[in-house]
Design a protein around this motif. Structure first.
Motif, PDB file in Angstrom:
ATOM      1  N   VAL A  20       0.830  -1.434  -0.108  1.00 33.49           N
ATOM      2  CA  VAL A  20       0.120  -0.158  -0.176  1.00 33.49           C
ATOM      3  C   VAL A  20       0.625   1.038   0.278  1.00 33.49           C
ATOM      4  CG1 VAL A  20      -1.988   1.009   1.031  1.00 33.49           C
ATOM      5  CG2 VAL A  20      -1.892  -1.071   1.081  1.00 33.49           C
ATOM      6  N   ALA A  21       2.127   1.185   0.404  1.00 32.26           N
ATOM      7  CA  ALA A  21       3.123   2.294   0.677  1.00 32.26           C
ATOM      8  C   ALA A  21       4.093   2.865  -0.671  1.00 32.26           C
ATOM      9  CB  ALA A  21       3.935   2.277   2.059  1.00 32.26           C
ATOM     10  N   ARG A  22       3.976   2.034  -1.383  1.00 29.98           N
ATOM     11  CA  ARG A  22       4.489   2.265  -3.125  1.00 29.98           C
ATOM     12  C   ARG A  22       3.358   2.877  -3.331  1.00 29.98           C
ATOM     13  NH1 ARG A  22       7.243  -3.020  -1.456  1.00 29.98           N
ATOM     14  NH2 ARG A  22       5.745  -4.470  -2.747  1.00 29.98           N
ATOM     15  N   ARG A  23       2.284   1.516  -3.667  1.00 26.88           N
ATOM     16  CA  ARG A  23       1.150   1.836  -4.809  1.00 26.88           C
ATOM     17  C   ARG A  23       0.558   3.699  -4.293  1.00 26.88           C
ATOM     18  NH1 ARG A  23      -4.008  -2.391  -4.372  1.00 26.88           N
ATOM     19  NH2 ARG A  23      -2.342  -3.209  -6.393  1.00 26.88           N
ATOM     20  N   LEU A  24       1.100   4.530  -3.023  1.00 25.51           N
ATOM     21  CA  LEU A  24       0.432   5.640  -2.537  1.00 25.51           C
ATOM     22  C   LEU A  24       1.882   6.595  -2.768  1.00 25.51           C
ATOM     23  CD1 LEU A  24      -2.328   5.153  -0.082  1.00 25.51           C
ATOM     24  CD2 LEU A  24      -2.641   5.161  -2.571  1.00 25.51           C
ATOM     25  N   GLU A  25       2.830   5.865  -2.300  1.00 28.36           N
ATOM     26  CA  GLU A  25       4.092   6.847  -1.979  1.00 28.36           C
ATOM     27  C   GLU A  25       4.134   6.985  -0.984  1.00 28.36           C
ATOM     28  OE1 GLU A  25       4.121   9.281  -5.661  1.00 28.36           O
ATOM     29  OE2 GLU A  25       4.548   8.022  -7.085  1.00 28.36           O
ATOM     30  N   CYS A  26       4.372   6.544  -0.100  1.00 30.08           N
ATOM     31  CA  CYS A  26       3.866   6.840   1.294  1.00 30.08           C
ATOM     32  C   CYS A  26       5.442   6.308   2.591  1.00 30.08           C
ATOM     33  CB  CYS A  26       2.837   6.767   1.988  1.00 30.08           C
ATOM     34  SG  CYS A  26       1.288   7.730   1.902  1.00 30.08           S
ATOM     35  N   ASP A  27       5.439   7.096   2.707  1.00 32.25           N
ATOM     36  CA  ASP A  27       7.010   6.352   4.070  1.00 32.25           C
ATOM     37  C   ASP A  27       6.239   5.113   5.166  1.00 32.25           C
ATOM     38  OD1 ASP A  27       9.471   6.171   5.785  1.00 32.25           O
ATOM     39  OD2 ASP A  27       7.552   6.060   7.124  1.00 32.25           O
ATOM     40  N   PRO A  28       7.043   3.748   4.460  1.00 33.25           N
ATOM     41  CA  PRO A  28       6.396   2.498   5.195  1.00 33.25           C
ATOM     42  C   PRO A  28       5.787   2.851   5.880  1.00 33.25           C
ATOM     43  CG  PRO A  28       7.654   1.948   3.186  1.00 33.25           C
ATOM     44  CD  PRO A  28       8.039   3.488   3.335  1.00 33.25           C
ATOM     45  N   ALA A  29       6.544   3.052   7.372  1.00 30.05           N
ATOM     46  CA  ALA A  29       6.883   2.601   8.841  1.00 30.05           C
ATOM     47  C   ALA A  29       5.884   3.490   8.955  1.00 30.05           C
ATOM     48  CB  ALA A  29       8.169   3.451   9.686  1.00 30.05           C
ATOM     49  N   SER A  30       5.518   4.779   8.554  1.00 27.71           N
ATOM     50  CA  SER A  30       4.818   5.570   8.988  1.00 27.71           C
ATOM     51  C   SER A  30       2.844   5.634   8.690  1.00 27.71           C
ATOM     52  CB  SER A  30       4.953   6.787   8.464  1.00 27.71           C
ATOM     53  OG  SER A  30       5.630   7.527   8.933  1.00 27.71           O
ATOM     54  N   LEU A  31       3.032   4.887   7.299  1.00 31.65           N
ATOM     55  CA  LEU A  31       1.967   4.348   6.739  1.00 31.65           C
ATOM     56  C   LEU A  31       1.469   2.801   7.806  1.00 31.65           C
ATOM     57  CD1 LEU A  31      -0.641   4.454   4.501  1.00 31.65           C
ATOM     58  CD2 LEU A  31       0.550   2.747   3.654  1.00 31.65           C
ATOM     59  N   TYR A  32       2.210   2.152   8.251  1.00 25.98           N
ATOM     60  CA  TYR A  32       1.664   0.854   8.764  1.00 25.98           C
ATOM     61  C   TYR A  32       0.944   1.476  10.068  1.00 25.98           C
ATOM     62  CZ  TYR A  32       1.890  -3.024  12.043  1.00 25.98           C
ATOM     63  OH  TYR A  32       1.295  -3.060  13.230  1.00 25.98           O
ATOM     64  N   ARG A  33       1.329   2.302  10.641  1.00 27.99           N
ATOM     65  CA  ARG A  33       1.512   3.086  11.460  1.00 27.99           C
ATOM     66  C   ARG A  33      -0.200   3.660  11.388  1.00 27.99           C
ATOM     67  NH1 ARG A  33       6.137   6.713  13.749  1.00 27.99           N
ATOM     68  NH2 ARG A  33       4.560   7.359  15.630  1.00 27.99           N
ATOM     69  N   LEU A  34      -0.090   4.299  10.457  1.00 30.70           N
ATOM     70  CA  LEU A  34      -1.296   4.761  10.226  1.00 30.70           C
ATOM     71  C   LEU A  34      -2.535   3.667  10.090  1.00 30.70           C
ATOM     72  CD1 LEU A  34      -3.751   7.006   9.709  1.00 30.70           C
ATOM     73  CD2 LEU A  34      -2.785   7.462   7.442  1.00 30.70           C
ATOM     74  N   LEU A  35      -2.614   2.691   9.312  1.00 29.85           N
ATOM     75  CA  LEU A  35      -3.248   1.243   9.292  1.00 29.85           C
ATOM     76  C   LEU A  35      -3.714   1.243  10.515  1.00 29.85           C
ATOM     77  CD1 LEU A  35      -1.259   0.389   5.774  1.00 29.85           C
ATOM     78  CD2 LEU A  35      -3.239   1.325   6.274  1.00 29.85           C
ATOM     79  N   HIS A  36      -2.854   0.751  11.061  1.00 27.96           N
ATOM     80  CA  HIS A  36      -2.900   0.139  12.368  1.00 27.96           C
ATOM     81  C   HIS A  36      -3.906   0.885  13.348  1.00 27.96           C
ATOM     82  CE1 HIS A  36      -1.800  -2.350  16.395  1.00 27.96           C
ATOM     83  NE2 HIS A  36      -1.953  -0.915  16.334  1.00 27.96           N
ATOM     84  N   ALA A  37      -3.823   2.119  13.463  1.00 28.63           N
ATOM     85  CA  ALA A  37      -5.035   3.063  13.893  1.00 28.63           C
ATOM     86  C   ALA A  37      -5.841   3.259  13.334  1.00 28.63           C
ATOM     87  CB  ALA A  37      -4.043   4.233  13.807  1.00 28.63           C
ATOM     88  N   LEU A  38      -5.966   3.187  12.512  1.00 28.82           N
ATOM     89  CA  LEU A  38      -7.367   2.595  12.000  1.00 28.82           C
ATOM     90  C   LEU A  38      -8.238   1.326  12.127  1.00 28.82           C
ATOM     91  CD1 LEU A  38      -5.858   4.274   7.846  1.00 28.82           C
ATOM     92  CD2 LEU A  38      -8.268   4.816   9.558  1.00 28.82           C
TER      93      LEU A  38
END
Length: 335
Positions: free
Chosen positions: A45-63
């Motif tokens: 998902v991070a690659r698709r959205l061009e996001c920082d992988p570690a930060s995106l995981y934290r957001l997904l975990h919160a969601l």
């Protein structure tokens, strides 16, 4: 534990703004569209959205902690039914609304709610020393996000409104402040013999043609740009005003209704469509009344308050019609 329960519940309420911002970020980044109907690793998902992988995981975990996603083993995620509603293609999409709620000027205005209570003025006006509509009209990005959010809400209630009343009784329906035409499109789609006139500020209606064409009603709808405080289209058998009067003071409401009355025939009807003020001690899902206090200086009203405003503008209140949505139709005619 029993003694702590009220404190725990209070903390959930206090922290509600954090949940709102997490959801807004999900919409802004396009996470629901990236996941679609797949189960994906957070790094994908991070690659698709061009996001920082570690930060995106934290957001997904919160969601996932608030039920929009389901976190599966090894950092894989999928959408839940609630999360599906943030897909841009969902018939129940609230993606644009979530983006709007997260805009800085909206957050800043809500942060100054107490100032609205102290002064009786909108927090937005106190912060920006400007009229909200004029301010947003000078900022195309903000206008686009707001208009998309309003169209989402109109689509969701449009079919319920269109089926709650016999709109086929009117040859021409004028939608005052109709945005990009989502409600009018729903009504015309259900009532094939009716024509429409969509009326709103020029920078709002400029994109309406696309929406009306997608609903296959563009050939039965005229688009008119203007300001209801200065003019209103003539020739309507019914004049709709949905989610407009809630933005205004009582004096401005009477002015808007009076402008409509000045161009209406004696046989025409006024149809105001609004959320009525939530009864005491009942949950308020949208906090619309507080939104009006903070953003526009308007307010939600009871049916009796609308009846008084109808009378002040020389309309005879006829009846209220409930819908399979939070909206109520308040119908009147020139007196």
């Amino acid at each position: 534990m029993v003694a702590q329960t009220p404190v725990i519940e209070l903390m959930k309420l206090i922290s509600g703004f954090q949940v709102s911002q997490v959801i807004s970020a999900m919409a802004e980044l396009g996470i629901a569209d990236a996941l679609k109907d797949e189960t994906l690793h957070s790094d994908v998902v991070a690659r698709r959205l061009e996001c920082d992988p570690a930060s995106l995981y934290r957001l997904l975990h919160a969601l996932a902690s608030v039920g929009l996603l389901e976190e599966q083993p090894e950092r894989h995620f999928r959408l839940t039914p609630i999360g599906e509603c943030l897909r841009s293609e969902s018939p129940n999409s609230r993606s644009a609304w979530a983006r709007y709620v997260g805009r800085p000027y909206v957050r800043q205005s809500w942060a100054n709610l107490a100032d609205s209570v102290r002064t009786g003025k909108s927090a937005f006006e106190l912060l920006h020393h400007a009229n909200l509509w004029e301010w947003r009209g000078e900022r195309p990005e903000e206008t686009g996000i707001f208009d998309a959010a309003m169209s989402e809400l109109s689509r969701s209630g449009g079919n319920a409104i269109a089926s709650a009343h016999d709109f086929s009784a009117y040859k021409v329906i004028v939608d005052i402040g109709g945005g990009q035409g989502a409600l009018l499109a729903a009504i015309l789609a259900q009532h094939a013999g009716t024509r429409g006139i969509l009326f709103d500020l020029p920078h709002v209606v400029v994109k309406a043609k696309e929406l009306l064409a997608a609903a296959n009603v563009a050939d039965r709808c005229e688009i008119v740009g203007g300001d209801v405080f200065k003019s209103a289209p003539t020739g309507g058998d019914a004049y709709l005003i949905k989610s407009v009067l809630m933005d205004e003071s009582d004096e401005s409401v009477v002015s808007i209704l009076g402008r409509c009355r000045s161009v209406m025939s004696s046989s025409a009807h006024l149809i105001v469509i609004e959320h009525l003020l939530t009864p005491p001690n009942q949950p308020d899902v949208n906090y619309s009344d507080m939104t009006m206090m903070v953003m526009t200086g308007g307010r939600e009203r009871t049916q009796k308050e609308f009846e008084a405003l109808f009378a002040a503008a020389r309309f005879r209140f006829e009846r209220a019609v409930s819908t399979r949505s939070p909206f109520t139709l308040l119908i009147g005619s020139p007196s």
